[in-house]
Design an enzyme around this catalytic site. Structure first.
Site, PDB file in Angstrom:
ATOM      1  CD  GLU A 530     -84.546 -26.519 -15.137  1.00  0.00           C
ATOM      2  OE1 GLU A 530     -84.151 -25.608 -15.896  1.00  0.00           O
ATOM      3  OE2 GLU A 530     -85.227 -27.486 -15.528  1.00  0.00           O
ATOM      4  CB  ALA A 560     -84.698 -32.902 -15.183  1.00  0.00           C
ATOM      5  CD  GLU A 561     -87.021 -28.023 -18.158  1.00  0.00           C
ATOM      6  OE1 GLU A 561     -86.287 -27.015 -18.027  1.00  0.00           O
ATOM      7  OE2 GLU A 561     -86.628 -29.078 -18.723  1.00  0.00           O
ATOM      8  CG  PHE A 584     -87.413 -18.812 -20.153  1.00  0.00           C
ATOM      9  CD1 PHE A 584     -87.690 -17.484 -20.406  1.00  0.00           C
ATOM     10  CD2 PHE A 584     -86.137 -19.147 -19.733  1.00  0.00           C
ATOM     11  CE1 PHE A 584     -86.727 -16.508 -20.250  1.00  0.00           C
ATOM     12  CE2 PHE A 584     -85.160 -18.188 -19.568  1.00  0.00           C
ATOM     13  CZ  PHE A 584     -85.456 -16.858 -19.822  1.00  0.00           C
ATOM     14  CG  PHE A 587     -87.245 -24.180 -20.830  1.00  0.00           C
ATOM     15  CD1 PHE A 587     -87.156 -23.839 -22.169  1.00  0.00           C
ATOM     16  CD2 PHE A 587     -86.370 -23.566 -19.943  1.00  0.00           C
ATOM     17  CE1 PHE A 587     -86.218 -22.915 -22.627  1.00  0.00           C
ATOM     18  CE2 PHE A 587     -85.429 -22.647 -20.379  1.00  0.00           C
ATOM     19  CZ  PHE A 587     -85.352 -22.318 -21.723  1.00  0.00           C
ATOM     20  CG  HIS A 628     -85.672 -18.167 -24.117  1.00  0.00           C
ATOM     21  ND1 HIS A 628     -84.978 -18.728 -25.157  1.00  0.00           N
ATOM     22  CD2 HIS A 628     -85.061 -18.616 -22.981  1.00  0.00           C
ATOM     23  CE1 HIS A 628     -83.977 -19.466 -24.679  1.00  0.00           C
ATOM     24  NE2 HIS A 628     -84.015 -19.423 -23.364  1.00  0.00           N
TER      25      HIS A 628
END
Length: 828
Positions: A530, A560-561, A584, A587, A628
């Protein structure tokens, strides 16, 4: 035998076109009918005739639609006026109608041999299905003194899906020296038909039966019950169901990058289309116009959940509109319609026009799995060529069951071919006998086959490693031959990879250099994540220096991980070496399934190699709060099949990136954000790429005999600071930087523990279930006789990571706490 009629009556084609338009665009029926009527005459079943019709029809339809186009330029949505919106709708309708005519041309072009193969494939599918069921119920296979039923899923009523493969790149021409160069399908548990289509041979029947019964033999070797053979373009199915859809997206991304013209096809049931991963897959492919096809097999019930409780969509093909791609709904029992639909979708994908969504409507005429038949039908049926009756106590919808019972694809298709004089009245019975004989021979081979050797249970987690096995560490043959006071491992100080100087490279620079080294060394390497591409270069601007040189290989992913990780898996299987990025590491939770159930298991399940890297920016010490800053490495530490590296210096960051990219297995590359720009660890790095560091090798950063402090990541530096304080009072501490968490350098850990006799494990993750507890268990079990004190673990609190500086300071172990723990341990 006679060919099919050469003339395709225009009236019949018009009727089918009107039905299609009524389904998709009912308010456009009148202009479509008028446009088609203006193109009068019979349509001959040849490509030139259809091409001429498509051209004339498009012009006629556009002309009629233009007559009703809006002229007032009012705004329909911000920045879009009415004429522009109407033009887009016109283009969509014209393309849809042209697609219908294209499919009609393909249908008319199906050869007698192709159609006879479709019939035979359906028969072979049902014969194999029936034998799977009888193996489950008969007790023919025995393990020791008991019967072994196996676990399996049938496709009764959905055999026509075989036709989806009829014009794919499949079979022997694409299977050379064990390498597959054809199209790839990702079937789910009920896609035996299309699986057989990719390799319509007895060997495929054998692998299907063998997989259910867990017998020795490729490709699963008893490690999984799902069906597939990647060496023939059949991606083994997996559960959860949408795993394969994202793998397909990654393979399509690889095919687009390598220009091979190959296409990847995803199959899923209507229930599986509710999964978020399916959405991520189709959205990714649509956004990048990747060569993929998505099939939704609407079989009326997902296990027991009816369609109305699965989706509010009128038809599943309507969902295609939301992705900006064409979608069609077809009869899932009509082999000719299926063959034409998939040939059309694959052709447009191969031409660079992106994916299409095909909904096939049929009904599952059996239970979800073998054991579910008695619940679905109300009574456990005997397998056979006819559909079993539905009893009152069955949970199948009786009206739907009656409707679809009259649409059995095998006798219906055989009757069509017989009416067209492509087969005689005896052919279907001959095919049944032939296929039953093939299946029975393979069934007997499976029954007689041996079970996989027990040693294979510990083989195949990583490439090239020794089989995993349990060791009884208290066995005198092991315990009494250990060196309980070994020397320390060789020293590897922080400056071993380059002098620590203010003019040196930051940790962030080193990660960037490592990625750049990989991109220069191997054209199959690319970055996917991303906000990594374009003109941005990742959330920390880490990749920005590489964009000018490698902008075409640093690719933005949708937010969208799961898509990032699944695409990396698929691209790696297709021969690429992706470097995925989590913005991060926190996520990664939304992509968890793709790592633990897909990437980690592929080599063990069926021997596939997944050479992918996932960059995982992580860690606290930055006041970034609970989303995070957290430590996700323990989530994956206990997942066999994933490697984990955790560099603590710029030199190691660059060298371990080279190691990770070169590795044949998936590697999670944890880069601590607090170290990115830490001036205290800036290091002079050579301009040329460094030698790779072996994954699984720890580094002794400081020598000492009084205790060893074991850590990783940013806390290696905290341990070194504390060791200097202790040295001022004559306490000499070793500091071991784990550097790799999976695999662990157990030899280095145990050597340090046995030599120093006192062990303090420090990390910033919470204690409970953390890596420190695992290390402590290893040390107390295998180095107990060398210890002079309990193994101590100092870790963060068992809470989420707090945001405020004062709270984070209380949450994380401080240098003072580490020093106090070390002094108490030495004094014990």
């Amino acid at each position: 035998m006679a060919q099919a009629p050469a003339v395709h009556p225009a009236t019949e084609l018009a009727r089918r076109l009107e039905a299609f338009v009524t389904e998709r665009y009912p308010f456009a029926v009148a202009p479509v009918r008028a446009a088609f009527d203006s193109c009068k005459g019979a349509v001959r079943a040849d490509q030139a005739s259809f091409d001429a019709l498509r051209t004339a029809f498009e012009a006629a339809l556009r002309s009629r639609l233009q007559n009703v186009a809006p002229t007032e330029r009012m705004e329909t949505t911000p920045g879009v006026d009415a004429p522009a919106r109407f033009q887009l709708a016109t283009d969509e309708l014209v393309e849809a109608c042209d697609g219908f005519l294209h499919r009609a041309a393909i249908r008319a072009s199906l050869t007698p041999d192709e159609r006879r193969e479709i019939l035979r494939g359906m028969v072979l599918t049902r014969a194999t299905d029936s034998r799977l069921k009888s193996l489950f119920t008969s007790g023919e296979v025995r393990y020791g003194e008991t019967s072994f039923q196996g676990k399996g899923f049938r496709s009764l009523g959905q055999e026509a899906i075989y036709a989806a493969g009829i014009r794919l790149r499949r079979g022997e021409p694409y299977h050379k020296d064990g390498a597959w160069t054809g199209d790839v399908i990702a079937p789910v548990i009920r896609d035996l038909g299309v699986t057989l289509a990719m390799r319509p041979a007895a060997e495929t029947v054998r692998l299907v039966l063998s997989a259910q019964m867990g017998k020795a033999g490729p490709p699963m070797h008893g490690k999984d019950l799902h069906v597939g053979d990647f060496s023939w373009g059949i991606l083994p199915a997996a559960a959860p169901l949408a795993i394969g859809s994202l793998t397909v997206a990654g393979m399509a991304l690889a095919f687009a990058r390598d220009g091979s013209g190959r296409v990847a096809l995803s199959f899923i049931g209507e229930g599986g289309s509710s999964l978020g991963e399916w959405h991520e897959a189709i959205n990714l492919c649509a956004a990048r116009r990747l060569p993929a096809v998505f099939a939704v097999e609407n079989n009326q019930t997902a296990l027991s959940t009816p369609v109305r409780e699965q989706s509010a969509a009128r038809v599943f093909a309507d969902k295609a509109t939301g992705y900006g791609i064409p979608g069609i709904t077809i009869d899932g029992t009509d082999g000719d319609e299926i063959a034409a639909a998939f040939a059309w979708a694959v052709e447009r994908a191969r031409a660079g026009r992106g994916p299409a969504l095909i909904e096939l409507v049929a009904m599952r005429m059996c239970g979800h799995a073998h054991h579910d038949d008695m619940l679905y039908l109300g009574k456990d049926p005997q397998p056979g060529w006819e559909y079993p009756p539905l009893h009152e106590t069955g949970y199948a919808n009786p009206d739907l069951y009656a409707f679809w019972s009259a649409r059995d694809p095998i006798p219906a298709y055989a009757a069509r071919l017989q009416a067209e004089e492509l087969i005689d009245g005896e052919e279907l019975d001959r095919l049944k006998s032939e296929c039953e004989a093939i299946v029975e021979f393979e069934a007997q081979e499976v029954i007689a086959a041996g079970w996989p050797p027990a040693r294979q249970a510990g083989e195949g987690v990583f490439a090239g490693e020794a089989p995993r096995q349990r060791a009884e560490v208290l066995d005198p043959q092991i315990r009494l031959h250990l060196d309980t006071d070994p020397s320390l491992p060789p020293i590897e100080r922080l400056d071993a990879g380059g002098a620590l100087e203010p003019s040196g490279s930051t940790f962030l620079d080193a990660v960037m250099l490592g990625v750049g080294d990989a991109l220069r060394a191997d054209p199959s390497v690319f970055v996917f994540g991303e906000d990594v591409g374009g003109s941005y270069g990742n959330a920390f601007l880490l990749l920005r220096p590489l964009l000018e040189e490698f902008g075409d290989r640093i690719l933005n992913a949708p937010l969208a991980e799961g898509a990032v990780l699944g695409a990396c898996v698929g691209a790696a299987l297709a021969g690429q070496r992706p470097i995925g990025e989590m913005q991060f590491n926190d996520f990664v939770a939304t992509g968890f399934n793709q790592l633990v159930n897909n990437a980690a298991k592929i080599r063990y399940r069926w021997g596939g190699s997944v050479p992918m890297v996932v960059r995982m920016p992580w860690g606290g010490l930055r006041h970034a709060g609970p989303f995070h800053s957290q430590n996700t490495e323990p989530w994956f530490y206990r997942t066999p099949g994933l490697k984990i590296v955790v560099p603590s210096t710029p030199a190691d960051a660059r060298a371990l990136m080279a190691s990770a990219v070169a590795d044949p297995d998936p590697v999670l590359y944890y880069e601590h954000i607090a170290l990115y720009r830490d001036p205290r660890i800036k290091q002079v790095l050579a301009p040329e790429p460094p030698e790779a560091i072996a994954i699984g090798r720890a580094a002794l950063r400081r020598e000492g005999d009084d205790l060893v402090i074991i850590s990783y990541g940013a806390y290696v530096h905290a341990a070194l600071r504390v060791a200097e304080r202790l040295a001022a009072d004559g306490i000499q501490a070793s500091v071991l930087d784990l550097r790799s968490l999976a695999p662990l350098d157990r030899d280095a850990i145990l050597a340090c523990a046995r030599h120093c006799s006192r062990v303090l494990i420090v990390h910033e993750d919470s204690r409970t279930g953390g890596i420190g507890e695992s290390l402590a268990a290893v040390i107390q079990e295998e180095a107990f006789e060398s210890l002079d004190a309990p193994v101590r673990i100092l870790a963060a609190l068992d809470t989420p990571v707090p945001y405020s500086p004062s709270l984070e300071a209380a949450f994380l172990p401080s240098d003072d706490e580490i020093e106090r723990a070390a002094r108490l341990l030495v004094a014990y």
